[in-house]
Write an enzyme that holds these catalytic residues in place. Structure first.
Site, PDB file in Angstrom:
ATOM      1  CG  ASP A  42      36.034  54.029  10.524  1.00 18.26           C
ATOM      2  OD1 ASP A  42      36.277  54.656   9.158  1.00 18.26           O
ATOM      3  OD2 ASP A  42      35.023  54.046  11.190  1.00 18.26           O
TER       4      ASP A  42
ATOM      5  CE  LYS B  13      31.167  55.265  12.493  1.00 19.47           C
ATOM      6  NZ  LYS B  13      32.074  54.489  11.610  1.00 19.47           N
TER       7      LYS B  13
ATOM      8  CE  LYS C  16      33.987  54.086  14.813  1.00 15.01           C
ATOM      9  NZ  LYS C  16      34.275  53.166  13.747  1.00 15.01           N
TER      10      LYS C  16
END
Lengths: 304, 332
Positions: free
Chosen positions: B160, B267, B231
């Site tokens: 991430d 996400k 995300k």
């Protein structure tokens, strides 16, 4: 002079310090003692009960963590605000219970006095029920009462204010928080009590008041895993009527999740119909406070 | 031109319709995207949030949501112990119910990746690591790449990364693009080490992007640069994931799939705490991107407290009585 428009009151629930309508959108007709229409009250659903338990759980840490002295001051403040709304309470009680104005005023006096009486117990109950236990060793052994958690209260059906105060005040005096199902047919004084609580330093969520059908909401509270105790005072029907609440079944559901139960007065088994006690009688001690407390015992080495 | 692989160069040329790749060409492309109708996005998110999902559909949605959770702990106080207990929770979310699905992944800081990898070995639960100087992203590129390489070598399945919001907001889109491409190359190094790529999630930190137009542009930029997932947020900035933001990002992956045929995941992370919120998001996914995205490989929830609320709702459906969090293990 132009006639004023009516400013009619919407009687709502009191949950988490706010006054929501029922999540279900339902309401029901409330009548006075002679059966005449008075107002529509919100009819709480199981989801309102669930939300109220969440609010009570969220409020528990702060309320139980406050000093007993502070809780006493806050509860005394409630009595002060009730005194200011004396006339409004008297009117609601007279209408709900079919009393004369003078008798209703006496009931309100007794309710306020009862609240003050329990407010006084907050910082004394640990002295009465706690103990320094004798042990065979160089230790202090201390037992202290602590609040149990979230209490579901079925408020008395007949005594709409004095009975309500007599079951709610001991729960909050001990430091627990509560979800209260108000008297099904006489719910309006409870809504006014909610307005008093909202304006008297009691943190939101400590007392949550639901109006509606007791037999519908009670099973959800009794079986709720996050409810720690259940007061069945409201299982006794109105005088001369048949019971609608099967308190034996509620006690069984509560037992499945290890919930403490206070049975309705005067009935040893659920076969016997419960009868509402005379709430004007002053309690002979803080029994109702202690009913919603747990005893914690600690060992502590003695210093030299 | 810094896009290193010929495939990426070709794709950039096709998508941008430009032979040069610089701030100006990226700006022309990103600012040429249609603007987001903010009132419309709020209205649509609110309308989809009112859908009532009940009984068997609710049970299905709760299980799906559990399997989509990236169980996250990103605290300065994280220790081997807290990560191990989180991993145990990820393997067996509800010890009372063997039918309860596992979560998708555990998300930790990169120095704790070895602990999580060991604790999750053989479970099928992925390990995700936040890198590139998370959460601010304020570090030089070599530091960010070393940070990422560290996690990849330790065995992280997913990376991430955060974008450089300062560069993005001041219009230096090429810098943002190149960083994502460079991190993606480090993720590809996992093939040689572990026999599989590390999936790259690109955190846009939408709470700092100020407008939905910027969210849309950042989404497209991240997808162009090769992110596998986009995300919403780090969870360290408020507001974090909101329904309208997720809506805009879902529209971006839907349109990207129509344009290029590539399926990119989404996400939302941070601020999703209740099962109700999670189900609202699932409705949004279904109605915006489509059923294809109702898959833990393409949609995740970055959360920690959400898991216990999902489990409470599952228990409520299974036992018929309202459940207490006291009967569940701690999420963190």
């Amino acid at each position: 002079m132009a006639a004023r428009l009516d400013v009619r009151k919407t009687y709502k629930l009191y949950v988490g310090g706010k006054f929501p309508r029922s999540e279900s959108g339902r309401s029901y007709e409330v009548t006075d003692a002679k059966g005449r229409f008075v107002a529509n009250a919100a009819m709480a659903s199981r989801k309102d009960a669930r939300d109220a338990v969440l609010a009570a759980r969220a409020a528990f840490a702060g309320w139980s963590g406050a000093t007993a002295y502070n809780r006493g001051q806050v509860l005394y403040r409630v009595a002060e605000v009730m005194e200011g709304r004396h006339a409004q309470f008297a009117e609601e009680v007279a209408r709900a219970e079919g009393l004369t104005a003078a008798k209703a005023r006496a009931v309100v006096d007794a309710a306020i006095d009862r609240w003050v009486w329990y407010a006084g117990w907050t910082d004394k109950v640990a002295q009465v029920a706690g103990a320094a236990n004798p042990v065979a060793g160089p230790y202090f052994n201390l037992s202290v009462p602590e609040p149990t958690g979230v209490v579901a209260v079925l408020a008395p059906q007949a005594s709409s204010l004095l009975g309500l105060v007599s079951v709610v005040a001991p729960v909050v005096a001990g430091g627990s928080t509560c979800v209260v199902l108000a008297s099904e047919r006489r719910p309006l004084p409870a809504v006014v009590l909610g307005e008093v609580l909202a304006t008297s330093d009691v943190p939101g969520g400590v007392v949550n008041l639901l109006t509606g059908v007791t037999a519908e909401s009670a099973p959800w509270l009794a079986s709720h895993e996050d409810v720690d105790a259940l007061d069945l005072a409201g299982a006794a029907p109105l005088p001369g009527e048949d019971a609608t609440v099967d308190w034996g079944a509620l006690e069984a559901a509560a037992a499945a999740t290890l919930t403490r139960v206070v049975r309705p007065a005067g009935s040893a088994t659920s076969e016997e119909p419960a009868v509402e006690p005379d709430w004007t009688v002053l309690p002979d001690g803080p029994r109702r406070v202690l009913a919603f407390m747990e005893t914690k015992t600690v060992w502590h080495p003695k210093g030299r | 031109m810094t896009a290193t692989t010929p495939a990426l160069t070709d794709r950039v040329r096709d998508v941008l319709g430009s032979t040069t790749l610089d701030d100006a060409s990226l700006r022309r492309w990103l600012h040429g995207l249609p603007g987001v109708d903010e009132v419309g996005a709020h209205g649509r998110a609110a309308m989809l949030g009112t859908r009532s999902v009940k009984t068997t559909s609710k049970a299905w949605a709760l299980d799906l949501a559990v399997s989509m959770v990236d169980l996250t702990t990103l605290e300065g106080a994280d220790s081997f112990g807290t990560v191990r207990s989180l991993c145990a929770k990820a393997r067996v979310p509800d010890a009372d119910d063997p039918a309860c699905p596992k979560v998708a992944a555990v998300c930790v800081y990169n120095d704790l990746v070895p602990v999580a990898v060991e604790a999750l070995a053989g479970s099928g639960v992925k390990v995700a690591a936040v890198t590139t100087a998370f959460p601010s992203g304020r570090a030089s590129l070599p530091v960010k790449l070393a940070d990422t390489r560290d996690a990849v070598q330790a065995g992280a399945d997913e990376i991430d990364m955060v974008i450089d919001r300062g560069a993005f907001l001041s219009g230096r889109y090429l810098k943002v693009f190149e960083e994502i491409v460079a991190v993606r190359e480090v993720c590809d190094e996992a093939v040689a080490l572990h026999g599989r790529r590390a999936h790259l999630k690109v955190i846009l930190e939408t709470g700092e992007l100020s407008t939905y137009d910027n969210v849309r542009r950042a989404s497209w930029l991240a997808m162009l640069a090769g992110g596998d997932f986009i995300k919403t947020s780090t969870g360290k900035v408020s507001p974090a994931a909101t329904l309208p933001v997720t809506l805009v990002m879902l529209e971006a992956v839907r349109d990207w799939a129509a344009l290029t045929g590539e399926i990119i995941g989404v996400k939302p992370a941070g601020g999703i705490r209740t099962a109700k919120d999670a189900i609202k998001h699932l409705v949004l996914v279904h109605e915006t991107a489509g059923e294809r995205w109702l898959d833990p490989d393409l949609f995740r929830f970055g959360a920690s407290s959400l898991l216990n609320d999902l489990l409470l709702q599952r228990r409520r459906m299974r036992t018929g009585v309202y459940a207490s969090a006291d009967r569940l293990t701690l999420a963190t």
